[in-house]
Motif scaffolding. Structure first.
Motif, mmCIF file in Angstrom:
data_model
loop_
_atom_site.group_PDB
_atom_site.id
_atom_site.type_symbol
_atom_site.label_atom_id
_atom_site.label_comp_id
_atom_site.label_asym_id
_atom_site.label_seq_id
_atom_site.Cartn_x
_atom_site.Cartn_y
_atom_site.Cartn_z
ATOM 1 N N ARG A 1 87.121 20.769 48.068
ATOM 2 C CA ARG A 1 86.216 21.899 47.779
ATOM 3 C C ARG A 1 86.070 22.118 46.277
ATOM 4 O O ARG A 1 84.979 22.408 45.782
ATOM 5 C CB ARG A 1 86.721 23.194 48.433
ATOM 6 N N GLY B 1 98.179 20.889 55.382
ATOM 7 C CA GLY B 1 98.494 22.016 54.514
ATOM 8 C C GLY B 1 98.891 21.625 53.102
ATOM 9 O O GLY B 1 99.243 22.483 52.294
ATOM 10 N N CYS B 2 98.802 20.322 52.767
ATOM 11 C CA CYS B 2 99.258 19.917 51.432
ATOM 12 C C CYS B 2 98.197 20.165 50.360
ATOM 13 O O CYS B 2 98.485 20.066 49.168
ATOM 14 C CB CYS B 2 99.708 18.450 51.430
ATOM 15 N N GLY B 3 96.957 20.457 50.776
ATOM 16 C CA GLY B 3 95.948 20.799 49.770
ATOM 17 C C GLY B 3 94.769 19.850 49.690
ATOM 18 O O GLY B 3 93.953 19.949 48.763
ATOM 19 N N LYS B 4 94.620 18.967 50.653
ATOM 20 C CA LYS B 4 93.528 17.982 50.607
ATOM 21 C C LYS B 4 92.164 18.662 50.628
ATOM 22 O O LYS B 4 91.285 18.349 49.827
ATOM 23 C CB LYS B 4 93.631 16.997 51.790
ATOM 24 N N ILE C 1 99.270 25.417 45.553
ATOM 25 C CA ILE C 1 98.813 24.320 46.399
ATOM 26 C C ILE C 1 98.544 23.079 45.548
ATOM 27 O O ILE C 1 99.041 22.007 45.837
ATOM 28 C CB ILE C 1 97.536 24.727 47.174
ATOM 29 N N LYS D 1 101.315 31.053 46.532
ATOM 30 C CA LYS D 1 101.774 29.717 46.928
ATOM 31 C C LYS D 1 100.948 28.693 46.156
ATOM 32 O O LYS D 1 99.722 28.664 46.281
ATOM 33 C CB LYS D 1 101.563 29.555 48.436
ATOM 34 N N TYR E 1 97.232 30.116 46.152
ATOM 35 C CA TYR E 1 96.763 31.130 47.104
ATOM 36 C C TYR E 1 97.950 32.020 47.443
ATOM 37 O O TYR E 1 98.995 31.503 47.848
ATOM 38 C CB TYR E 1 96.298 30.487 48.413
ATOM 39 N N ASP E 2 97.790 33.297 47.310
ATOM 40 C CA ASP E 2 98.856 34.245 47.697
ATOM 41 C C ASP E 2 100.213 33.797 47.152
ATOM 42 O O ASP E 2 101.180 33.685 47.908
ATOM 43 C CB ASP E 2 98.937 34.374 49.232
ATOM 44 N N PRO F 1 100.267 15.302 54.409
ATOM 45 C CA PRO F 1 100.512 16.158 55.580
ATOM 46 C C PRO F 1 99.579 17.371 55.632
ATOM 47 O O PRO F 1 99.000 17.758 54.615
ATOM 48 C CB PRO F 1 101.966 16.596 55.402
HETATM 49 N N1 ADP Z 1 90.991 30.482 50.947
HETATM 50 C C1 ADP Z 1 92.321 30.423 51.182
HETATM 51 N N2 ADP Z 1 93.079 31.531 51.127
HETATM 52 C C2 ADP Z 1 94.426 31.477 51.335
HETATM 53 N N3 ADP Z 1 95.090 30.345 51.594
HETATM 54 C C3 ADP Z 1 94.386 29.207 51.665
HETATM 55 C C4 ADP Z 1 92.963 29.176 51.460
HETATM 56 N N4 ADP Z 1 92.542 27.909 51.577
HETATM 57 C C5 ADP Z 1 93.634 27.175 51.851
HETATM 58 N N5 ADP Z 1 94.743 27.938 51.898
HETATM 59 C C6 ADP Z 1 96.130 27.478 52.153
HETATM 60 O O1 ADP Z 1 96.383 26.413 51.248
HETATM 61 C C7 ADP Z 1 97.174 25.404 51.872
HETATM 62 C C8 ADP Z 1 96.453 24.059 51.739
HETATM 63 O O2 ADP Z 1 95.333 24.062 52.614
HETATM 64 P P1 ADP Z 1 94.348 22.840 52.746
HETATM 65 O O3 ADP Z 1 93.795 22.497 51.421
HETATM 66 O O4 ADP Z 1 93.397 23.201 53.813
HETATM 67 O O5 ADP Z 1 95.330 21.669 53.218
HETATM 68 P P2 ADP Z 1 95.020 20.309 53.994
HETATM 69 O O6 ADP Z 1 93.545 20.098 53.975
HETATM 70 O O7 ADP Z 1 95.785 19.253 53.253
HETATM 71 O O8 ADP Z 1 95.546 20.474 55.380
HETATM 72 C C9 ADP Z 1 97.397 25.867 53.287
HETATM 73 O O9 ADP Z 1 98.670 26.489 53.334
HETATM 74 C C10 ADP Z 1 96.296 26.863 53.519
HETATM 75 O O10 ADP Z 1 96.664 27.839 54.460
#
Ligand code: ADP
Ligand code: MG
Length: 214
Positions: free
Chosen positions: A46, A38-41, A17, A15, A12-13, A36
């Motif tokens: 999804r 923000g790690c991508g769970k 994941i 970064k 994403y952007d 932790p």
């Molecule tokens: N649709 C999206 N667009 C941009 N960034 C996203 C999107 N979905 C998740 N992220 C980013 O990806 C990273 C992982 O998110 P996430 O999977 O929700 O982690 P977790 O569930 O482990 O807390 C985070 O930094 C989040 O901000």
């Protein structure tokens, strides 16, 4: 059903994941994914539930050794419950009935299944109540009932007890235990509560640096 995740990446952007993430879910029982914030769970769930597309890598579901086509029939065998369940602006009963109604089931079948699902999560006495008036713990149980009534073969629960009080957390953990006993679904859930992972999980996984470690 078996789920084979291979070499998933998701960025994403700019970064990254998920980074070459692979894992085979081939046992019945409850898998708990930790890691932790923000790690991508959630991203991983999804993608596995086929609600979002990976950038590269594969998701394959198997029945015995036959790979299943990536279509609506397969999607209907999977259900994801989000941490904060959104509810429809109607009764508890109708919230749970919705998914069966759009599948065209007969109303007597719907009534039987919805009542069984609501009893299962301890909301039997609340069928006629307006869903917006439920407590947050009850709302989360409603979300689980709405998923269960569809009898998914793989049930994804994303942080099912995040911001839920202790009493409802215990109820939800016992619902997860009871689902496992019934053995109808493989459960893949996330949590950041290590003790919960030990209590409810048969298999503990950790996401680190965009990959799953066991
Ligand atoms: N649709 C999206 N667009 C941009 N960034 C996203 C999107 N979905 C998740 N992220 C980013 O990806 C990273 C992982 O998110 P996430 O999977 O929700 O982690 P977790 O569930 O482990 O807390 C985070 O930094 C989040 O901000
Ligand atoms: Mg998350």
């Amino acid at each position: 059903m078996k789920l084979d995740v291979s070499h998933l990446t998701k960025t994403y952007d700019k970064k990254t994941i998920l980074n070459d993430c692979s894992y085979v879910f081939d046992k019945t029982g409850t898998y708990v994914l930790m890691g932790p914030n923000g790690c991508g769970k959630s991203t991983f769930l999804r993608i596995c539930a086929m609600l979002e597309r990976q950038d590269s890598g594969d998701i394959a579901y198997f029945d015995n050794s036959t790979v299943l086509a990536n279509d609506i029939t397969l999607k209907r065998r999977l259900t994801l419950v989000l941490p904060r369940t959104g509810v429809f602006n109607t009764t508890v009963f109708k919230n749970v009935a919705y998914g069966l109604k759009i599948r065209g089931l007969h109303h007597t079948v719907i009534e039987r299944k919805v009542n069984a699902a609501l009893d299962f999560v301890g909301l039997g006495p609340k069928t006629g109540q307006h869903a917006r008036t439920l407590s947050s713990g009850e709302t989360q149980r409603l979300g689980i009932a709405r998923a269960l009534v569809l009898e998914p073969e793989v049930l994804f629960l994303d942080e099912p007890t995040a911001s839920i009080d202790e009493e409802n957390t215990q109820i939800i953990e016992s619902i997860i235990g009871a689902m496992k006993k019934e053995g109808r679904s493989t459960i893949i859930m996330t949590t950041h509560d290590r003790e919960q992972a030990t209590r409810v999980g048969d298999f503990q996984l950790v996401m680190r640096n965009g990959r799953i470690e066991t």
